[in-house]
Write a protein that holds these residues in place. Structure first.
Motif, PDB file in Angstrom:
ATOM      1  N   ALA A  45       0.851  -1.188   0.000  1.00 41.43           N
ATOM      2  CA  ALA A  45       0.000   0.000   0.000  1.00 41.43           C
ATOM      3  C   ALA A  45       0.887   1.239   0.000  1.00 41.43           C
ATOM      4  O   ALA A  45       1.443   1.620   1.028  1.00 41.43           O
TER       5      ALA A  45
ATOM      6  N   THR B 212      -0.040   4.310  -1.514  1.00 41.83           N
ATOM      7  CA  THR B 212      -0.802   5.545  -1.709  1.00 41.83           C
ATOM      8  C   THR B 212      -1.218   6.117  -0.353  1.00 41.83           C
ATOM      9  O   THR B 212      -1.108   5.458   0.678  1.00 41.83           O
TER      10      THR B 212
ATOM     11  N   SER C 282     -11.880   3.304   1.697  1.00 42.36           N
ATOM     12  CA  SER C 282     -12.327   2.406   0.647  1.00 42.36           C
ATOM     13  C   SER C 282     -11.192   1.496   0.177  1.00 42.36           C
ATOM     14  O   SER C 282     -11.344   0.280   0.069  1.00 42.36           O
ATOM     15  N   GLU C 283     -10.052   2.104  -0.090  1.00 37.01           N
ATOM     16  CA  GLU C 283      -8.909   1.335  -0.562  1.00 37.01           C
ATOM     17  C   GLU C 283      -8.367   0.412   0.525  1.00 37.01           C
ATOM     18  O   GLU C 283      -7.971  -0.724   0.257  1.00 37.01           O
TER      19      GLU C 283
ATOM     20  N   GLU D  40     -10.479  -2.613   0.655  1.00 35.16           N
ATOM     21  CA  GLU D  40     -10.181  -3.459  -0.501  1.00 35.16           C
ATOM     22  C   GLU D  40      -8.901  -4.258  -0.266  1.00 35.16           C
ATOM     23  O   GLU D  40      -8.838  -5.457  -0.556  1.00 35.16           O
TER      24      GLU D  40
ATOM     25  N   TRP E  59      -0.742  -1.172  -4.659  1.00 38.48           N
ATOM     26  CA  TRP E  59      -1.551   0.044  -4.793  1.00 38.48           C
ATOM     27  C   TRP E  59      -0.610   1.249  -4.827  1.00 38.48           C
ATOM     28  O   TRP E  59       0.117   1.522  -3.857  1.00 38.48           O
TER      29      TRP E  59
ATOM     30  N   ASN F 170      -3.204  -1.764  -8.347  1.00 42.37           N
ATOM     31  CA  ASN F 170      -4.398  -1.095  -7.811  1.00 42.37           C
ATOM     32  C   ASN F 170      -5.652  -1.966  -7.797  1.00 42.37           C
ATOM     33  O   ASN F 170      -6.778  -1.468  -7.814  1.00 42.37           O
ATOM     34  N   LYS F 171      -5.453  -3.254  -7.777  1.00 40.92           N
ATOM     35  CA  LYS F 171      -6.539  -4.194  -7.508  1.00 40.92           C
ATOM     36  C   LYS F 171      -5.923  -5.523  -7.058  1.00 40.92           C
ATOM     37  O   LYS F 171      -4.778  -5.834  -7.370  1.00 40.92           O
TER      38      LYS F 171
END
Length: 462
Positions: A249, A251, A256-257, A260, A402, A423-424
Protein backbone atom coordinates in the motif's frame (compact mmCIF):
# COMPACT_ATOMS: atom_id res chain seq x y z
CA UNK A 1 -24.53 -41.48 -3.21
CA UNK A 2 -24.80 -37.68 -3.57
CA UNK A 3 -21.91 -36.96 -5.96
CA UNK A 4 -20.98 -39.43 -8.73
CA UNK A 5 -18.23 -39.66 -11.32
CA UNK A 6 -18.90 -38.38 -14.84
CA UNK A 7 -17.54 -40.96 -17.28
CA UNK A 8 -18.26 -41.42 -21.01
CA UNK A 9 -20.93 -38.73 -21.06
CA UNK A 10 -22.97 -39.70 -18.01
CA UNK A 11 -22.90 -39.91 -14.24
CA UNK A 12 -21.75 -43.25 -12.86
CA UNK A 13 -21.06 -44.97 -9.56
CA UNK A 14 -17.57 -46.43 -9.08
CA UNK A 15 -17.06 -50.03 -10.17
CA UNK A 16 -16.64 -51.09 -6.54
CA UNK A 17 -19.49 -48.82 -5.36
CA UNK A 18 -17.17 -47.22 -2.78
CA UNK A 19 -17.65 -43.75 -1.35
CA UNK A 20 -16.20 -41.27 1.13
CA UNK A 21 -17.77 -38.62 3.31
CA UNK A 22 -17.14 -34.90 2.92
CA UNK A 23 -18.59 -32.23 5.22
CA UNK A 24 -19.41 -28.73 4.04
CA UNK A 25 -17.50 -26.12 6.05
CA UNK A 26 -20.33 -23.77 7.09
CA UNK A 27 -22.83 -26.29 8.39
CA UNK A 28 -21.12 -29.72 8.45
CA UNK A 29 -23.74 -31.06 6.03
CA UNK A 30 -22.58 -34.53 5.01
CA UNK A 31 -22.00 -35.34 1.33
CA UNK A 32 -21.41 -38.89 0.13
CA UNK A 33 -18.90 -38.82 -2.74
CA UNK A 34 -17.85 -41.52 -5.21
CA UNK A 35 -14.46 -43.01 -4.27
CA UNK A 36 -12.94 -44.28 -7.51
CA UNK A 37 -10.46 -47.14 -7.78
CA UNK A 38 -7.85 -47.90 -10.43
CA UNK A 39 -10.56 -49.83 -12.33
CA UNK A 40 -12.58 -46.62 -12.79
CA UNK A 41 -9.51 -44.76 -14.01
CA UNK A 42 -8.68 -47.45 -16.58
CA UNK A 43 -12.25 -47.29 -17.88
CA UNK A 44 -12.01 -43.49 -18.11
CA UNK A 45 -8.67 -43.64 -19.97
CA UNK A 46 -10.16 -46.05 -22.54
CA UNK A 47 -13.08 -43.71 -23.16
CA UNK A 48 -10.77 -40.71 -23.35
CA UNK A 49 -8.63 -42.33 -26.04
CA UNK A 50 -11.74 -43.09 -28.10
CA UNK A 51 -12.93 -39.48 -27.78
CA UNK A 52 -9.46 -38.12 -28.60
CA UNK A 53 -9.31 -40.04 -31.88
CA UNK A 54 -12.43 -38.18 -33.01
CA UNK A 55 -11.87 -34.77 -31.44
CA UNK A 56 -8.21 -34.31 -32.43
CA UNK A 57 -9.27 -33.50 -36.01
CA UNK A 58 -12.05 -31.09 -35.05
CA UNK A 59 -11.98 -27.70 -36.73
CA UNK A 60 -11.32 -24.34 -35.12
CA UNK A 61 -14.98 -23.55 -35.79
CA UNK A 62 -16.04 -26.66 -33.83
CA UNK A 63 -13.94 -25.55 -30.88
CA UNK A 64 -15.25 -21.98 -30.97
CA UNK A 65 -18.76 -23.43 -31.03
CA UNK A 66 -17.90 -25.45 -27.90
CA UNK A 67 -16.69 -22.29 -26.11
CA UNK A 68 -19.93 -20.51 -27.03
CA UNK A 69 -22.09 -23.37 -25.73
CA UNK A 70 -20.18 -23.53 -22.43
CA UNK A 71 -20.30 -19.75 -22.00
CA UNK A 72 -24.04 -19.60 -22.73
CA UNK A 73 -24.80 -22.37 -20.23
CA UNK A 74 -22.53 -20.90 -17.56
CA UNK A 75 -24.03 -17.43 -17.99
CA UNK A 76 -27.55 -18.86 -17.68
CA UNK A 77 -26.70 -20.93 -14.58
CA UNK A 78 -24.04 -18.74 -12.99
CA UNK A 79 -25.97 -18.15 -9.78
CA UNK A 80 -26.38 -21.89 -9.20
CA UNK A 81 -22.68 -22.50 -9.88
CA UNK A 82 -21.70 -19.67 -7.52
CA UNK A 83 -24.01 -20.81 -4.74
CA UNK A 84 -23.12 -24.51 -4.95
CA UNK A 85 -19.38 -23.90 -4.92
CA UNK A 86 -19.62 -21.24 -2.21
CA UNK A 87 -21.18 -23.85 0.11
CA UNK A 88 -18.47 -26.41 -0.73
CA UNK A 89 -15.60 -23.90 -0.51
CA UNK A 90 -16.67 -21.91 2.55
CA UNK A 91 -16.89 -18.59 0.71
CA UNK A 92 -19.46 -15.82 0.63
CA UNK A 93 -21.81 -15.90 -2.34
CA UNK A 94 -20.99 -12.51 -3.82
CA UNK A 95 -17.27 -13.25 -3.85
CA UNK A 96 -17.86 -16.70 -5.37
CA UNK A 97 -19.98 -15.14 -8.11
CA UNK A 98 -17.48 -12.41 -8.95
CA UNK A 99 -14.06 -14.05 -8.47
CA UNK A 100 -15.06 -17.54 -9.55
CA UNK A 101 -17.94 -17.66 -12.04
CA UNK A 102 -17.78 -14.22 -13.65
CA UNK A 103 -14.01 -14.58 -13.84
CA UNK A 104 -14.51 -17.91 -15.64
CA UNK A 105 -16.76 -16.20 -18.19
CA UNK A 106 -14.11 -13.55 -18.87
CA UNK A 107 -11.46 -16.26 -19.32
CA UNK A 108 -13.75 -18.08 -21.77
CA UNK A 109 -14.00 -14.89 -23.80
CA UNK A 110 -10.21 -14.61 -24.01
CA UNK A 111 -9.95 -18.28 -25.04
CA UNK A 112 -12.40 -17.67 -27.86
CA UNK A 113 -10.25 -14.75 -29.02
CA UNK A 114 -7.15 -16.96 -28.94
CA UNK A 115 -8.88 -19.57 -31.10
CA UNK A 116 -10.02 -16.90 -33.56
CA UNK A 117 -6.45 -15.66 -33.85
CA UNK A 118 -5.38 -19.13 -34.96
CA UNK A 119 -2.11 -21.02 -35.04
CA UNK A 120 1.04 -18.88 -35.33
CA UNK A 121 2.73 -18.83 -38.74
CA UNK A 122 5.55 -21.33 -39.39
CA UNK A 123 4.30 -23.72 -36.70
CA UNK A 124 2.73 -27.15 -37.00
CA UNK A 125 0.86 -28.25 -33.87
CA UNK A 126 -0.64 -31.58 -32.84
CA UNK A 127 -2.54 -32.34 -29.64
CA UNK A 128 -0.66 -34.50 -27.13
CA UNK A 129 -3.47 -37.01 -26.46
CA UNK A 130 -5.06 -37.61 -23.06
CA UNK A 131 -4.27 -34.90 -20.49
CA UNK A 132 -4.68 -35.49 -16.75
CA UNK A 133 -5.61 -32.58 -14.49
CA UNK A 134 -5.58 -32.57 -10.67
CA UNK A 135 -7.89 -29.72 -9.77
CA UNK A 136 -7.70 -27.68 -6.55
CA UNK A 137 -10.85 -26.60 -4.67
CA UNK A 138 -9.75 -22.92 -4.93
CA UNK A 139 -12.46 -21.19 -7.03
CA UNK A 140 -12.71 -24.46 -8.92
CA UNK A 141 -14.95 -23.45 -11.83
CA UNK A 142 -12.53 -20.65 -12.62
CA UNK A 143 -9.64 -23.13 -12.46
CA UNK A 144 -11.62 -25.60 -14.59
CA UNK A 145 -11.96 -23.02 -17.35
CA UNK A 146 -8.37 -21.85 -16.96
CA UNK A 147 -6.66 -25.28 -16.79
CA UNK A 148 -8.98 -27.93 -18.25
CA UNK A 149 -10.66 -26.21 -21.19
CA UNK A 150 -7.44 -25.10 -22.96
CA UNK A 151 -6.48 -28.78 -23.16
CA UNK A 152 -9.80 -29.60 -24.82
CA UNK A 153 -9.61 -26.59 -27.14
CA UNK A 154 -6.13 -27.72 -28.17
CA UNK A 155 -7.65 -30.97 -29.43
CA UNK A 156 -7.00 -33.24 -26.45
CA UNK A 157 -9.29 -35.28 -24.25
CA UNK A 158 -9.02 -34.70 -20.49
CA UNK A 159 -9.43 -36.69 -17.28
CA UNK A 160 -9.94 -34.49 -14.22
CA UNK A 161 -9.44 -35.60 -10.64
CA UNK A 162 -11.83 -33.27 -8.83
CA UNK A 163 -10.82 -31.98 -5.39
CA UNK A 164 -12.37 -33.91 -2.51
CA UNK A 165 -13.05 -30.52 -0.90
CA UNK A 166 -15.28 -29.29 -3.72
CA UNK A 167 -16.97 -32.40 -5.15
CA UNK A 168 -19.99 -30.43 -6.36
CA UNK A 169 -17.79 -29.08 -9.17
CA UNK A 170 -18.05 -32.47 -10.90
CA UNK A 171 -21.83 -32.45 -10.63
CA UNK A 172 -22.11 -28.93 -12.04
CA UNK A 173 -19.77 -29.54 -14.97
CA UNK A 174 -21.18 -33.00 -15.70
CA UNK A 175 -24.63 -31.46 -15.99
CA UNK A 176 -23.21 -28.74 -18.24
CA UNK A 177 -21.50 -31.24 -20.54
CA UNK A 178 -24.59 -33.42 -20.75
CA UNK A 179 -26.77 -30.39 -21.55
CA UNK A 180 -24.56 -29.16 -24.40
CA UNK A 181 -24.06 -32.65 -25.87
CA UNK A 182 -20.30 -32.86 -25.36
CA UNK A 183 -18.62 -35.76 -27.16
CA UNK A 184 -18.73 -38.82 -24.89
CA UNK A 185 -15.43 -39.31 -23.07
CA UNK A 186 -13.95 -35.98 -24.09
CA UNK A 187 -13.90 -34.78 -20.47
CA UNK A 188 -14.04 -37.34 -17.65
CA UNK A 189 -14.58 -36.22 -14.03
CA UNK A 190 -13.53 -38.52 -11.21
CA UNK A 191 -13.28 -38.39 -7.42
CA UNK A 192 -10.92 -40.52 -5.36
CA UNK A 193 -9.11 -40.78 -2.06
CA UNK A 194 -7.62 -44.12 -3.05
CA UNK A 195 -3.80 -44.28 -3.03
CA UNK A 196 -3.62 -46.76 -5.93
CA UNK A 197 -5.88 -44.54 -8.05
CA UNK A 198 -3.72 -41.48 -7.36
CA UNK A 199 -0.48 -43.28 -8.25
CA UNK A 200 -1.93 -44.69 -11.47
CA UNK A 201 -3.31 -41.27 -12.42
CA UNK A 202 0.23 -39.88 -12.26
CA UNK A 203 2.08 -42.80 -13.86
CA UNK A 204 -0.25 -44.34 -16.44
CA UNK A 205 1.43 -44.19 -19.88
CA UNK A 206 -1.92 -43.46 -21.53
CA UNK A 207 -1.95 -40.01 -19.87
CA UNK A 208 0.56 -37.99 -21.88
CA UNK A 209 0.56 -34.71 -19.94
CA UNK A 210 -0.21 -33.92 -16.32
CA UNK A 211 -1.32 -30.56 -14.89
CA UNK A 212 -1.59 -30.22 -11.13
CA UNK A 213 -2.94 -27.42 -8.93
CA UNK A 214 -2.54 -27.92 -5.20
CA UNK A 215 -0.43 -27.60 -2.08
CA UNK A 216 3.37 -27.86 -2.10
CA UNK A 217 3.07 -30.98 0.05
CA UNK A 218 0.96 -32.79 -2.56
CA UNK A 219 2.68 -31.45 -5.66
CA UNK A 220 6.18 -32.31 -4.41
CA UNK A 221 5.06 -35.94 -3.94
CA UNK A 222 3.74 -35.94 -7.52
CA UNK A 223 7.07 -34.62 -8.83
CA UNK A 224 8.89 -37.42 -6.97
CA UNK A 225 6.57 -40.07 -8.42
CA UNK A 226 6.95 -38.72 -11.96
CA UNK A 227 10.76 -38.60 -11.54
CA UNK A 228 10.86 -42.27 -10.54
CA UNK A 229 9.22 -43.34 -13.81
CA UNK A 230 11.40 -41.34 -16.21
CA UNK A 231 13.36 -44.43 -17.33
CA UNK A 232 10.11 -45.78 -18.81
CA UNK A 233 8.60 -42.53 -20.10
CA UNK A 234 8.77 -38.77 -19.95
CA UNK A 235 5.51 -37.00 -19.28
CA UNK A 236 4.74 -33.34 -19.82
CA UNK A 237 4.30 -31.77 -16.40
CA UNK A 238 2.85 -28.45 -15.22
CA UNK A 239 2.65 -27.75 -11.49
CA UNK A 240 0.86 -24.83 -9.80
CA UNK A 241 1.73 -24.90 -6.12
CA UNK A 242 1.98 -22.62 -3.08
CA UNK A 243 1.93 -18.87 -2.58
CA UNK A 244 3.08 -16.21 -0.12
CA UNK A 245 1.69 -13.12 -1.76
CA UNK A 246 2.64 -9.53 -1.07
CA UNK A 247 0.29 -6.57 -0.90
CA UNK A 248 1.94 -3.14 -0.94
CA UNK A 249 0.00 0.00 0.00
CA UNK A 250 1.98 2.98 -1.33
CA UNK A 251 -0.80 5.55 -1.71
CA UNK A 252 -2.24 7.94 0.84
CA UNK A 253 -4.59 5.80 2.99
CA UNK A 254 -8.34 6.07 2.43
CA UNK A 255 -11.01 3.83 3.92
CA UNK A 256 -12.33 2.41 0.65
CA UNK A 257 -8.91 1.33 -0.56
CA UNK A 258 -7.87 0.06 2.86
CA UNK A 259 -10.97 -2.16 2.98
CA UNK A 260 -10.18 -3.46 -0.50
CA UNK A 261 -6.62 -4.29 0.51
CA UNK A 262 -7.67 -6.05 3.71
CA UNK A 263 -10.19 -8.12 1.77
CA UNK A 264 -7.29 -9.54 -0.24
CA UNK A 265 -6.18 -11.12 3.04
CA UNK A 266 -9.47 -12.01 4.68
CA UNK A 267 -11.68 -13.29 1.82
CA UNK A 268 -10.63 -16.92 1.73
CA UNK A 269 -8.87 -16.70 5.11
CA UNK A 270 -5.39 -17.13 3.65
CA UNK A 271 -6.28 -20.43 1.94
CA UNK A 272 -6.64 -19.20 -1.66
CA UNK A 273 -3.68 -19.12 -4.03
CA UNK A 274 -4.49 -15.42 -4.63
CA UNK A 275 -4.70 -14.41 -0.95
CA UNK A 276 -2.29 -11.74 0.26
CA UNK A 277 -0.10 -12.82 3.18
CA UNK A 278 2.15 -9.82 3.86
CA UNK A 279 1.14 -6.17 3.85
CA UNK A 280 3.90 -3.60 3.28
CA UNK A 281 3.10 -0.02 4.26
CA UNK A 282 5.14 3.17 4.37
CA UNK A 283 6.51 4.33 7.72
CA UNK A 284 4.63 7.62 7.49
CA UNK A 285 1.32 5.73 7.28
CA UNK A 286 2.03 3.22 10.05
CA UNK A 287 -0.30 4.65 12.70
CA UNK A 288 -3.24 4.96 10.31
CA UNK A 289 -2.85 1.42 9.10
CA UNK A 290 -2.28 -0.06 12.57
CA UNK A 291 -5.41 1.64 13.90
CA UNK A 292 -7.46 0.57 10.88
CA UNK A 293 -6.38 -3.09 11.04
CA UNK A 294 -7.02 -3.22 14.80
CA UNK A 295 -10.49 -1.70 14.41
CA UNK A 296 -11.34 -3.97 11.49
CA UNK A 297 -10.39 -7.15 13.33
CA UNK A 298 -11.98 -6.12 16.62
CA UNK A 299 -15.33 -5.42 14.95
CA UNK A 300 -15.21 -8.44 12.63
CA UNK A 301 -17.81 -11.16 13.20
CA UNK A 302 -17.67 -14.72 11.85
CA UNK A 303 -19.75 -15.44 8.76
CA UNK A 304 -22.49 -17.99 9.42
CA UNK A 305 -23.35 -18.94 5.82
CA UNK A 306 -22.73 -17.99 2.18
CA UNK A 307 -25.20 -15.08 2.35
CA UNK A 308 -23.26 -13.38 5.16
CA UNK A 309 -20.99 -10.62 3.80
CA UNK A 310 -18.34 -11.01 6.51
CA UNK A 311 -14.99 -12.20 5.09
CA UNK A 312 -14.35 -14.24 8.27
CA UNK A 313 -15.26 -17.71 6.97
CA UNK A 314 -14.39 -21.25 8.16
CA UNK A 315 -11.22 -23.10 7.24
CA UNK A 316 -11.54 -25.95 4.77
CA UNK A 317 -9.32 -28.57 6.36
CA UNK A 318 -9.09 -29.80 9.95
CA UNK A 319 -5.31 -29.88 9.75
CA UNK A 320 -5.24 -26.14 9.01
CA UNK A 321 -7.19 -25.52 12.22
CA UNK A 322 -4.87 -27.82 14.17
CA UNK A 323 -1.76 -26.06 12.84
CA UNK A 324 -3.05 -22.54 13.43
CA UNK A 325 -2.35 -22.32 17.18
CA UNK A 326 1.32 -23.04 16.52
CA UNK A 327 1.49 -20.01 14.21
CA UNK A 328 0.53 -17.66 17.03
CA UNK A 329 3.16 -19.31 19.26
CA UNK A 330 5.76 -18.90 16.53
CA UNK A 331 4.88 -15.22 16.03
CA UNK A 332 5.20 -14.50 19.74
CA UNK A 333 8.53 -16.33 19.94
CA UNK A 334 9.73 -14.07 17.11
CA UNK A 335 8.92 -11.07 19.35
CA UNK A 336 6.11 -9.89 17.09
CA UNK A 337 3.20 -7.79 18.30
CA UNK A 338 -0.23 -9.34 17.65
CA UNK A 339 -3.38 -7.64 16.34
CA UNK A 340 -6.17 -10.20 16.55
CA UNK A 341 -9.91 -10.64 16.03
CA UNK A 342 -11.76 -11.20 19.28
CA UNK A 343 -15.27 -12.53 18.56
CA UNK A 344 -16.52 -15.91 19.77
CA UNK A 345 -16.06 -18.78 17.34
CA UNK A 346 -19.25 -20.46 16.06
CA UNK A 347 -17.60 -23.86 15.50
CA UNK A 348 -14.26 -25.64 15.51
CA UNK A 349 -13.84 -24.85 11.79
CA UNK A 350 -13.08 -21.20 12.61
CA UNK A 351 -9.90 -19.56 13.93
CA UNK A 352 -9.26 -15.95 14.90
CA UNK A 353 -7.50 -13.98 12.14
CA UNK A 354 -4.48 -11.99 13.24
CA UNK A 355 -1.78 -9.67 11.91
CA UNK A 356 1.71 -9.48 13.34
CA UNK A 357 3.71 -6.26 13.65
CA UNK A 358 7.46 -5.75 14.01
CA UNK A 359 8.24 -9.36 13.11
CA UNK A 360 11.82 -10.27 12.26
CA UNK A 361 12.43 -10.51 8.53
CA UNK A 362 14.30 -13.77 9.23
CA UNK A 363 11.22 -15.46 10.70
CA UNK A 364 10.07 -18.63 8.98
CA UNK A 365 6.60 -17.06 8.90
CA UNK A 366 8.00 -14.51 6.43
CA UNK A 367 9.01 -17.34 4.09
CA UNK A 368 6.62 -20.26 4.47
CA UNK A 369 3.11 -20.62 3.11
CA UNK A 370 0.52 -20.41 5.89
CA UNK A 371 -2.86 -22.00 5.15
CA UNK A 372 -4.87 -19.78 7.46
CA UNK A 373 -5.49 -16.15 8.46
CA UNK A 374 -2.06 -15.41 9.98
CA UNK A 375 -0.83 -12.26 8.26
CA UNK A 376 2.16 -9.93 8.52
CA UNK A 377 2.13 -6.12 8.66
CA UNK A 378 5.54 -4.72 7.72
CA UNK A 379 6.68 -1.09 7.70
CA UNK A 380 9.30 0.28 5.31
CA UNK A 381 10.70 3.80 5.01
CA UNK A 382 10.95 3.70 1.23
CA UNK A 383 9.04 1.70 -1.38
CA UNK A 384 12.26 0.42 -2.93
CA UNK A 385 12.94 -1.55 0.27
CA UNK A 386 9.94 -3.82 -0.32
CA UNK A 387 11.44 -6.28 -2.85
CA UNK A 388 14.38 -7.29 -0.64
CA UNK A 389 11.96 -8.26 2.14
CA UNK A 390 9.22 -9.65 -0.07
CA UNK A 391 11.58 -11.80 -2.12
CA UNK A 392 12.81 -13.82 0.89
CA UNK A 393 9.72 -16.02 0.47
CA UNK A 394 10.13 -19.42 -1.14
CA UNK A 395 7.14 -18.64 -3.36
CA UNK A 396 6.48 -16.29 -6.28
CA UNK A 397 2.81 -16.44 -7.25
CA UNK A 398 1.66 -12.82 -7.34
CA UNK A 399 1.73 -9.40 -5.72
CA UNK A 400 -0.85 -6.62 -5.55
CA UNK A 401 0.50 -3.07 -5.44
CA UNK A 402 -1.55 0.04 -4.79
CA UNK A 403 0.35 3.03 -6.16
CA UNK A 404 -0.07 6.15 -8.24
CA UNK A 405 0.06 5.35 -11.95
CA UNK A 406 3.61 5.52 -13.29
CA UNK A 407 5.27 5.57 -9.85
CA UNK A 408 7.36 2.92 -8.06
CA UNK A 409 8.22 1.15 -11.31
CA UNK A 410 11.58 -0.09 -9.98
CA UNK A 411 9.88 -1.64 -6.96
CA UNK A 412 7.29 -3.34 -9.17
CA UNK A 413 9.85 -4.78 -11.57
CA UNK A 414 12.03 -6.16 -8.77
CA UNK A 415 9.26 -8.20 -7.15
CA UNK A 416 10.07 -11.86 -7.83
CA UNK A 417 6.57 -13.08 -8.74
CA UNK A 418 4.61 -14.34 -11.73
CA UNK A 419 2.16 -11.43 -11.79
CA UNK A 420 2.01 -7.92 -10.32
CA UNK A 421 -1.51 -6.50 -10.12
CA UNK A 422 -1.73 -2.71 -9.99
CA UNK A 423 -4.40 -1.09 -7.81
CA UNK A 424 -6.54 -4.19 -7.51
CA UNK A 425 -6.26 -7.60 -5.87
CA UNK A 426 -4.69 -10.18 -8.20
CA UNK A 427 -7.77 -12.44 -7.99
CA UNK A 428 -9.52 -9.87 -10.19
CA UNK A 429 -6.92 -10.20 -12.93
CA UNK A 430 -8.08 -12.84 -15.37
CA UNK A 431 -4.90 -14.00 -17.07
CA UNK A 432 -3.27 -17.28 -16.05
CA UNK A 433 -0.50 -16.78 -13.47
CA UNK A 434 2.72 -18.57 -14.28
CA UNK A 435 4.36 -18.36 -10.87
CA UNK A 436 8.09 -18.53 -10.13
CA UNK A 437 10.22 -20.23 -7.46
CA UNK A 438 8.22 -22.88 -5.59
CA UNK A 439 4.92 -21.60 -6.91
CA UNK A 440 5.40 -23.48 -10.16
CA UNK A 441 7.31 -26.26 -11.86
CA UNK A 442 7.58 -27.68 -15.36
CA UNK A 443 6.27 -26.41 -18.67
CA UNK A 444 4.16 -23.38 -17.71
CA UNK A 445 2.88 -22.47 -21.20
CA UNK A 446 -0.87 -22.00 -20.70
CA UNK A 447 -1.81 -21.05 -24.27
CA UNK A 448 -4.11 -23.25 -26.32
CA UNK A 449 -1.55 -23.49 -29.12
CA UNK A 450 1.43 -23.55 -26.76
CA UNK A 451 3.80 -26.46 -26.24
CA UNK A 452 2.20 -27.92 -23.11
CA UNK A 453 -1.22 -28.77 -24.53
CA UNK A 454 0.27 -29.30 -27.99
CA UNK A 455 3.31 -30.91 -29.55
CA UNK A 456 4.72 -27.94 -31.47
CA UNK A 457 6.86 -28.33 -34.57
CA UNK A 458 8.66 -25.42 -36.20
CA UNK A 459 8.61 -25.34 -40.00
CA UNK A 460 11.89 -24.11 -41.46
CA UNK A 461 12.48 -23.27 -45.10
CA UNK A 462 15.60 -24.13 -47.12
Amino acid sequence: MDILNFIDGDFAKPVQNASFIQKRPFNDNVIQVANSSALDLVKAIQGSHTAFNTWKDSSIEDRIDLVDKIADYLETHKNRFAESEAWDQGLNLQFSLQANIEAALKILSSQKAELQKGIPDNYSVLPVGVVGVVLSWNLSTRLFVEKVLPAVLAGNSVIVKISSYSPVTAKLWGELFRAIGLTSGLVQLLHSQDAAFKKLFITHPGIKALLVTGSLENTSEIIKTVAQMTTQQFKKLQIHSGSKNTAAALTEPNESEMNEILNSFLLGQGQLAWNSSRLFILEKHEQQWSDFVAHKLQTLKPSIDIHDSSPWTPLMKTKYVDQFASLMVQAKSDQAKIISADANLPSNKYVKPFFTKDMSNCSVLQQDQVMGPAFILSTVKYAFDIPKYSNVSYYGHSASVWTEVGKNQKTIHQLDVGLVSLNKWSVFQYSAIEGVKQSSFGNMNSHIFGDFYKNVKKLAGS
